[in-house]
Motif scaffolding. Structure first.
Motif, PDB file in Angstrom:
ATOM      1  N   UNK A 166       0.782  -1.206   0.042  1.00 40.86           N
ATOM      2  CA  UNK A 166      -0.188  -0.009   0.027  1.00 40.86           C
ATOM      3  C   UNK A 166       0.888   1.205  -0.057  1.00 40.86           C
ATOM      4  N   UNK A 167       0.181   2.500  -0.699  1.00 39.79           N
ATOM      5  CA  UNK A 167       0.925   3.329  -0.612  1.00 39.79           C
ATOM      6  C   UNK A 167       2.040   3.609  -1.810  1.00 39.79           C
ATOM      7  N   UNK A 168       2.176   2.845  -2.692  1.00 41.70           N
ATOM      8  CA  UNK A 168       3.173   2.887  -3.594  1.00 41.70           C
ATOM      9  C   UNK A 168       2.656   2.965  -4.814  1.00 41.70           C
ATOM     10  N   UNK A 169       3.311   4.022  -5.533  1.00 41.26           N
ATOM     11  CA  UNK A 169       2.566   4.427  -6.911  1.00 41.26           C
ATOM     12  C   UNK A 169       3.714   4.065  -8.024  1.00 41.26           C
ATOM     13  N   UNK A 170       3.287   3.485  -9.245  1.00 41.24           N
ATOM     14  CA  UNK A 170       4.378   3.205 -10.237  1.00 41.24           C
ATOM     15  C   UNK A 170       3.832   2.440 -11.328  1.00 41.24           C
ATOM     16  N   UNK A 171       4.902   1.660 -12.106  1.00 45.62           N
ATOM     17  CA  UNK A 171       4.473   1.102 -13.125  1.00 45.62           C
ATOM     18  C   UNK A 171       5.265  -0.320 -13.521  1.00 45.62           C
ATOM     19  N   UNK A 172       4.778  -1.212 -14.320  1.00 41.60           N
ATOM     20  CA  UNK A 172       5.620  -2.220 -14.622  1.00 41.60           C
ATOM     21  C   UNK A 172       6.430  -2.155 -16.030  1.00 41.60           C
ATOM     22  N   UNK A 173       7.677  -2.290 -16.310  1.00 42.53           N
ATOM     23  CA  UNK A 173       8.204  -2.513 -17.285  1.00 42.53           C
ATOM     24  C   UNK A 173       8.475  -4.249 -17.361  1.00 42.53           C
ATOM     25  N   UNK A 174       7.838  -4.757 -18.394  1.00 38.15           N
ATOM     26  CA  UNK A 174       7.773  -6.221 -18.430  1.00 38.15           C
ATOM     27  C   UNK A 174       8.531  -6.735 -19.815  1.00 38.15           C
ATOM     28  N   UNK A 175       9.334  -5.930 -20.071  1.00 37.56           N
ATOM     29  CA  UNK A 175      10.465  -6.215 -21.247  1.00 37.56           C
ATOM     30  C   UNK A 175       9.631  -5.975 -22.756  1.00 37.56           C
ATOM     31  N   UNK A 176       8.469  -6.639 -22.808  1.00 37.28           N
ATOM     32  CA  UNK A 176       7.811  -6.468 -24.016  1.00 37.28           C
ATOM     33  C   UNK A 176       6.951  -4.986 -23.999  1.00 37.28           C
ATOM     34  N   UNK A 177       6.961  -4.174 -23.144  1.00 35.81           N
ATOM     35  CA  UNK A 177       6.272  -3.089 -22.963  1.00 35.81           C
ATOM     36  C   UNK A 177       5.997  -2.500 -21.517  1.00 35.81           C
ATOM     37  N   UNK A 178       5.182  -1.526 -21.472  1.00 36.64           N
ATOM     38  CA  UNK A 178       5.143  -1.049 -19.915  1.00 36.64           C
ATOM     39  C   UNK A 178       3.572  -0.896 -19.635  1.00 36.64           C
ATOM     40  N   UNK A 179       3.296  -1.187 -18.408  1.00 37.15           N
ATOM     41  CA  UNK A 179       1.776  -1.302 -18.058  1.00 37.15           C
ATOM     42  C   UNK A 179       1.846  -0.067 -16.808  1.00 37.15           C
ATOM     43  N   UNK A 180       0.913   0.967 -17.003  1.00 39.79           N
ATOM     44  CA  UNK A 180       0.795   1.993 -16.096  1.00 39.79           C
ATOM     45  C   UNK A 180      -0.055   1.810 -14.705  1.00 39.79           C
TER      46      UNK A 180
ATOM     47  N   UNK B 241      12.660  -5.893 -29.486  1.00 41.26           N
ATOM     48  CA  UNK B 241      11.608  -5.862 -28.940  1.00 41.26           C
ATOM     49  C   UNK B 241      10.208  -5.680 -29.961  1.00 41.26           C
ATOM     50  N   UNK B 242       9.497  -6.758 -30.012  1.00 36.74           N
ATOM     51  CA  UNK B 242       8.266  -6.759 -30.903  1.00 36.74           C
ATOM     52  C   UNK B 242       6.919  -6.026 -30.004  1.00 36.74           C
ATOM     53  N   UNK B 243       6.513  -4.941 -30.236  1.00 38.82           N
ATOM     54  CA  UNK B 243       5.229  -4.469 -29.493  1.00 38.82           C
ATOM     55  C   UNK B 243       4.176  -4.763 -30.388  1.00 38.82           C
ATOM     56  N   UNK B 244       3.245  -5.805 -30.218  1.00 39.80           N
ATOM     57  CA  UNK B 244       2.140  -6.262 -30.752  1.00 39.80           C
ATOM     58  C   UNK B 244       1.205  -4.836 -30.812  1.00 39.80           C
ATOM     59  N   UNK B 245       0.771  -4.358 -29.674  1.00 42.63           N
ATOM     60  CA  UNK B 245      -0.414  -3.539 -29.533  1.00 42.63           C
ATOM     61  C   UNK B 245       0.108  -2.016 -30.407  1.00 42.63           C
TER      62      UNK B 245
END
Length: 233
Positions: free
Chosen positions: A30-44, A173-177
């Motif tokens: 709790x109380x943490x904000x951020x995002x994931x870098x999962x190598x194929x892209x990022x997720x906010x 890196x292939x970004x399908x989206x």
């Protein structure tokens, strides 16, 4: 003021099957904000699920703020089997034998042949031909080369400038989206002269089993540029 320290940030991973490639990552503190870098892209977001295409040990990164300072923390996930099918674009680019990979060459040449396979366009319209460079007179110096994409333990990109040339290994890196292809290390065939593109980031116009068409809107001469490839026979 920080709400915790990096050690207090908890990252968890869940795979749909043991060693499977359908992965869910979550930051649960709790109380943490951020995002994931999962190598194929990022997720906010703090939680993301995706199908990962590369067998082996994968490292994913959560980037966020503790309150008063930024931080990064990683989590490792072992992928032993590609039991969830990938998006078709992956198979088209690297073949269904993903570890073996697939080799691409220019769809024309290597000498001027009248075909359209490396050429200048309107920056805003890849179909608006301005100069058929390779077909008319001036193919790139590596027109007889080849490039390979595979998923043998990593997203590997191998560039060979021509017959007998020393292979140069990089990554991709292939970004399908977003329908983009990023190459790192060596660049693609024909990324020279007016087709220069130092960033290594390309828009995908077409990706099928038999065709790869790439485009940038601001190539080496400040114009659009198109590359057309086919699988090596």
């Amino acid at each position: 003021m920080n709400t915790t320290d990096v050690e207090g940030v908890e990252l968890i991973s869940v795979q749909s099957t043991a060693g499977g490639n359908l992965i869910t990552l979550e930051m649960v503190t709790p109380g943490i904000t951020g995002y994931w870098d999962y190598n194929l892209g990022t997720a906010l977001t703090n939680k993301v699920q995706f199908v990962y295409p590369i067998p082996g040990m994968a490292t994913f990164t959560y980037k966020g703020t503790l309150g008063a300072e930024f931080f990064e923390k990683t989590i490792n996930v072992q992928v032993d089997q590609l039991d969830t099918p990938l998006d078709q674009d992956w198979y088209d680019l690297v073949s269904e034998a993903t570890s073996d990979g697939k080799t691409w060459v220019f769809n024309g040449g290597p000498a001027p042949d009248g075909g359209q396979w490396w050429y200048m366009t309107d920056p805003n319209n890849w179909e608006a031909l301005w100069w058929n460079a390779a077909g008319d007179c001036c193919p790139p110096w590596d027109a007889a080369g080849k490039m390979k994409f595979d998923l043998n333990g990593a997203a590997n990109f191998t560039y060979e400038s021509g017959p007998g040339a020393t292979p140069e290994l990089g990554s991709f890196v292939l970004n399908v989206d977003k329908q983009t292809l990023q190459v790192n290390g060596p660049n693609i065939l024909g990324a020279v002269d007016c087709g220069a593109n130092p960033s290594g980031l390309y828009d995908i116009i077409s990706l099928t089993e038999d065709e790869l068409i790439l485009f940038v809107s601001n190539a080496g001469c400040g114009t659009g540029w198109v590359w057309k490839f086919k699988p090596e026979e």
